[in-house]
Design a protein around this motif. Structure first.
Motif, short mmCIF file in Angstrom:
data_model
loop_
_atom_site.label_atom_id
_atom_site.label_comp_id
_atom_site.label_asym_id
_atom_site.label_seq_id
_atom_site.Cartn_x
_atom_site.Cartn_y
_atom_site.Cartn_z
N ARG A 57 4.11 6.07 -6.38
CA ARG A 57 4.08 5.71 -4.97
C ARG A 57 2.96 4.69 -4.73
O ARG A 57 1.86 4.80 -5.28
CB ARG A 57 3.84 6.94 -4.10
CG ARG A 57 5.01 7.91 -4.12
CD ARG A 57 6.15 7.40 -3.24
NE ARG A 57 7.27 8.33 -3.25
CZ ARG A 57 8.41 8.13 -3.89
NH1 ARG A 57 8.58 7.01 -4.58
NH2 ARG A 57 9.38 9.01 -3.84
N TYR A 58 3.27 3.70 -3.88
CA TYR A 58 2.32 2.64 -3.59
C TYR A 58 2.03 2.57 -2.10
O TYR A 58 2.92 2.82 -1.28
CB TYR A 58 2.86 1.29 -4.07
CG TYR A 58 3.06 1.21 -5.56
CD1 TYR A 58 1.97 1.06 -6.42
CD2 TYR A 58 4.33 1.27 -6.11
CE1 TYR A 58 2.15 0.99 -7.79
CE2 TYR A 58 4.53 1.19 -7.48
CZ TYR A 58 3.43 1.05 -8.32
OH TYR A 58 3.61 0.98 -9.68
N THR A 59 0.81 2.19 -1.77
CA THR A 59 0.47 1.94 -0.37
C THR A 59 1.00 0.57 0.03
O THR A 59 1.31 -0.28 -0.81
CB THR A 59 -1.05 1.98 -0.15
OG1 THR A 59 -1.64 0.89 -0.88
CG2 THR A 59 -1.64 3.29 -0.66
N ILE A 60 1.08 0.33 1.33
CA ILE A 60 1.52 -0.97 1.79
C ILE A 60 0.50 -2.04 1.40
O ILE A 60 0.86 -3.19 1.11
CB ILE A 60 1.78 -0.98 3.31
CG1 ILE A 60 2.41 -2.33 3.74
CG2 ILE A 60 0.52 -0.68 4.09
CD1 ILE A 60 3.69 -2.69 3.05
N GLU A 61 -0.78 -1.66 1.36
CA GLU A 61 -1.80 -2.62 0.92
C GLU A 61 -1.54 -3.07 -0.52
O GLU A 61 -1.69 -4.26 -0.85
CB GLU A 61 -3.20 -2.02 1.03
CG GLU A 61 -3.71 -1.87 2.45
CD GLU A 61 -3.23 -0.59 3.12
OE1 GLU A 61 -3.66 -0.35 4.26
OE2 GLU A 61 -2.44 0.17 2.51
N GLN A 78 1.02 -8.02 8.98
CA GLN A 78 2.17 -7.43 8.30
C GLN A 78 1.86 -6.01 7.83
O GLN A 78 2.66 -5.09 8.01
CB GLN A 78 2.58 -8.31 7.12
CG GLN A 78 3.13 -9.66 7.54
CD GLN A 78 3.27 -10.62 6.36
OE1 GLN A 78 2.86 -10.33 5.25
NE2 GLN A 78 3.85 -11.78 6.63
N ILE A 79 0.70 -5.84 7.24
CA ILE A 79 0.30 -4.51 6.77
C ILE A 79 0.25 -3.52 7.93
O ILE A 79 0.78 -2.41 7.84
CB ILE A 79 -1.07 -4.58 6.06
CG1 ILE A 79 -0.92 -5.29 4.70
CG2 ILE A 79 -1.67 -3.18 5.87
CD1 ILE A 79 -2.23 -5.62 4.03
N SER A 80 -0.37 -3.93 9.03
CA SER A 80 -0.46 -3.06 10.20
C SER A 80 0.92 -2.71 10.74
O SER A 80 1.22 -1.55 11.04
CB SER A 80 -1.30 -3.75 11.28
OG SER A 80 -1.33 -2.99 12.46
N GLY A 81 1.78 -3.73 10.85
CA GLY A 81 3.12 -3.50 11.38
C GLY A 81 3.97 -2.65 10.47
O GLY A 81 4.67 -1.73 10.92
N TYR A 82 3.94 -2.92 9.16
CA TYR A 82 4.79 -2.17 8.23
C TYR A 82 4.34 -0.71 8.12
O TYR A 82 5.16 0.20 8.01
CB TYR A 82 4.76 -2.83 6.85
CG TYR A 82 5.31 -4.24 6.84
CD1 TYR A 82 6.02 -4.76 7.92
CD2 TYR A 82 5.09 -5.09 5.75
CE1 TYR A 82 6.51 -6.05 7.91
CE2 TYR A 82 5.58 -6.38 5.73
CZ TYR A 82 6.28 -6.86 6.81
OH TYR A 82 6.77 -8.15 6.79
N ARG A 83 3.03 -0.49 8.17
CA ARG A 83 2.53 0.89 8.14
C ARG A 83 3.00 1.65 9.38
O ARG A 83 3.43 2.81 9.30
CB ARG A 83 1.01 0.91 8.06
CG ARG A 83 0.45 2.35 7.91
CD ARG A 83 -1.05 2.40 8.07
NE ARG A 83 -1.74 1.66 7.01
CZ ARG A 83 -2.46 0.56 7.22
NH1 ARG A 83 -2.59 0.07 8.43
NH2 ARG A 83 -3.06 -0.03 6.21
#
Length: 646
Positions: A26-30, A607-612
């Protein structure tokens, strides 16, 4: 038989990936967003260097590296605005690039001088500048701007030795400038007549005469590509009213037309090598870009070794010798840039866009599949099934709808989709009727039936996902950006019991308002939208009937809305209105606005904020929804409860 028709015969066959034996990491969006987006490749005049655009620092900038391999060095270091490379000057190492302000789409064209200073060669406050091409002799380049009249883009020539600007073609009918002949006599133009017809023209500057290449009164999609070295020969794509676009060459003096390349898919572009001997053709083959090389005189295919035939790929020929840059991407691979020796077949890696520490085998490439929709039509899309998934798992799913309305989801790496899949969601990027890439007939099946005929394809896709055995039909969300955001809102308003939740990314909620307030530089697209979707003056009642904001009282499923504050296409009021009205229903609504974005989120931090936020929203409202075995079995009428029927 075209592959489009063959797809109809195979409509009921839906292939799914073989399940992996072990669960993926599993990977974080970051982590996933540490991948690179590489574009704007250009060879230096002597082919010793390449430049490219990369967002590795969080925002797009220009980098340079040796073409034989080595370290990449930043040439621009913007921290606020995206900077996108157009290319090296033909005879020296000055660089042309484009940039706007905060996503407002008022892009200008700039020169990066040898000493590193920059200069705006299209200055002004409220106009858009677009690059057309370099002159064949390298002594100038061509741009189009709407500085004279905000509705129309005139063609200018800008000298490379002092940047003197000269008007070449005054545009008073919303033509799009596509090519200029080597002797500057001819200008290749296209013009949208309506959503079914785009004509091709050549303007003869010597005789001040416009030559129409396409037949009047006949639907056709035509686009000039490039003039041959002789000047009076033009390569252009046309479908001649048929299903797919193919490449032809026309002699302007004699009118003789010769078919150059006619595959069973759309030819989407063509270019000539610097020496004029080789024709590079790009074909959209089932949601994948495929490059082909042809002899520019005989049109015989030139074979080359394709390293990634299942990916979406492109070629950029070197200025000298038989070399090319090869770029390729699929769902699991963000981008590979290789140096190809076209003569020997040797290849060497130059750039790897993968996120450090993210293994491609943990990600999902995506498979193009077709399913039978509500009326038997074969509808394509790209299916992503999580690694390790087993039939009977009852997974949640997201049906993602592209923008447009006539765009197409293509094979390629998208961090949001991989983030969802990596967290246990089946994702289906549907190319519903009305999408490009599947033929003219398919493209027009949603005309004046938006939020209805195309939306029922999305409803049918939900049943298809359930039939795969991986998905719990009670846990299916609808998601999309721009027109896909409209489809999300339409799905919740006009099919209120079908989807568990919706994610609207800068989507249209009020068609009369959007169509009446299109940007001034959309004069050409306005005709397409008015004929495909509706005219706000003539079709006001109909447009209200398909606008979710006027039916928001029917929305009772959770909604997440993301919007750029500087969006000139879908104004923030589109999102603000729907959020306010859905909140009045007592429905869970979340609203996120990015102050420094326009139509499309460019900055990695946003993008990171939105995707999370999207994953958190889906986990809360979809993954935890009651399973289908506990829920009441739903039945969906082919008409649904669309206002006023079809």
């Amino acid at each position: 038989m075209t592959k489009y028709l063959l797809g109809l015969a195979l409509a009921c066959l839906v292939a799914v990936p073989v399940a992996a034996e072990t669960a993926p990491k599993r990977y974080t969006i970051e982590q996933l967003m540490e991948s690179d987006t590489i574009a704007g490749l250009s060879w230096s005049p002597d082919d010793s260097k390449i430049i490219f655009t990369s967002n590795r620092t969080g925002i797009a900038n220009i980098y340079v590296m040796p073409s034989a391999g080595g370290e990449a060095t930043p040439l621009t270091q913007s921290t606020t605005e995206t900077v996108r490379a157009i290319g090296y000057f033909p005879h020296d190492e000055r660089i042309l690039f484009t940039s706007d302000q905060g996503g407002n789409e008022l892009a200008h064209i700039y020169v990066r001088e040898i000493d590193g200073t920059t200069r705006d060669v299209t200055p002004g406050d409220r106009h858009v500048a677009r690059f057309v091409d370099w002159a064949h002799d390298g002594k100038s380049f061509f741009v189009q701007t709407n500085e004279r009249d905000p509705r129309f883009f005139d063609l200018y020539e800008i000298r490379t030795d002092g940047y003197q600007k000269t008007l070449l073609f005054q545009n008073d009918k919303a033509y799009q400038v596509r090519a200029v002949s080597p002797d500057r006599r001819y200008v290749g133009l296209s013009r949208i007549h309506d959503n079914a017809t785009k004509h091709c023209y050549v303007y003869d500057r010597t005789e001040a005469r416009l030559i129409q290449l396409t037949e009047e009164g006949r639907p056709v999609a035509c686009e000039p590509q490039v003039f041959a070295d002789q000047g009076a020969r033009l390569f252009y794509t046309t479908d001649d009213g048929g299903e797919f676009a193919f490449l032809v060459r026309r002699d302007l003096a004699t009118g003789e037309r010769r078919t150059v390349f006619k595959p069973e898919w759309d030819v989407e572009g063509a270019a000539l090598s610097r020496d004029g001997d080789t024709l590079l053709v790009s074909v959209n083959e089932d949601a994948r870009s495929r490059p082909y090389l042809l002899n520019a005189d005989s049109f015989a295919k030139i074979a080359f070794d394709d390293p990634m035939p299942q990916a979406s790929a492109g070629l950029l020929l070197a200025n000298h010798g038989r070399k090319a840059l090869y770029s390729a991407s699929n769902g699991a691979t963000p981008g590979e840039i290789l140096l190809l020796d076209l003569k020997t077949g040797a290849r060497a890696p130059l750039l790897n866009a993968r996120a450090p520490g993210v293994a491609p085998e943990d990600l999902v490439p995506g498979d193009v599949v077709r399913f039978k929709s509500y009326d038997g039509l074969a509808v394509p899309g790209i299916l992503y099934v999580p690694k390790g998934a087993k039939k009977g798992d009852g997974l949640p799913a997201v049906i993602h709808v592209h923008g447009g309305p006539g765009d197409e989801s293509r094979i390629g790496y998208r961090p949001l989709q991989q983030f969802l899949v990596n967290n246990g969601y089946v994702v289906f990027e549907i190319n519903n009727r009305g999408s490009s890439g599947s033929g003219r007939t398919f493209y027009h099946l949603d005309d004046r039936r938006h939020g209805d005929a195309d939306l029922d394809d999305v409803v049918a896709a939900k049943a298809m996902l359930a039939e795969t055995g991986f998905v719990d039909p009670a846990k299916v969300a609808i998601q999309g950006q721009s027109y896909g955001g409209y489809m999300t809102l339409a799905g919740l308003a006009f099919r209120p019991d079908v989807f568990a939740a919706g994610v609207d990314i800068y989507g249209v909620s009020n068609w009369p308002r959007l169509l009446a307030n299109t940007p001034s530089w959309w004069e050409d697209l306005r005709r397409l939208l008015f004929t495909e979707v509706g005219d706000p003056d003539k079709d006001a009642e109909y447009l209200r009937s398909i606008s979710p904001v006027f039916h928001a009282d029917k929305i009772r499923k959770p909604l997440l809305v993301l919007q750029g504050a500087n969006d000139p296409r879908v104004l923030p009021v589109e999102s603000e209105d729907i959020v306010e009205r859905v909140k009045a229903n007592g429905v869970p609504v979340e609203y996120i606005v990015f102050a420094d974005e326009g139509h499309g989120f460019r900055k990695k931090a946003n993008q990171i904020s939105g995707y999370r936020a999207i994953l958190q929203f889906l986990d809360k409202h979809v993954k935890g929804a009651a399973s289908a075995s506990m829920a009441t079995k739903e039945t969906v009428s082919p008409l649904g409860d669309f206002p006023n029927g079809r």
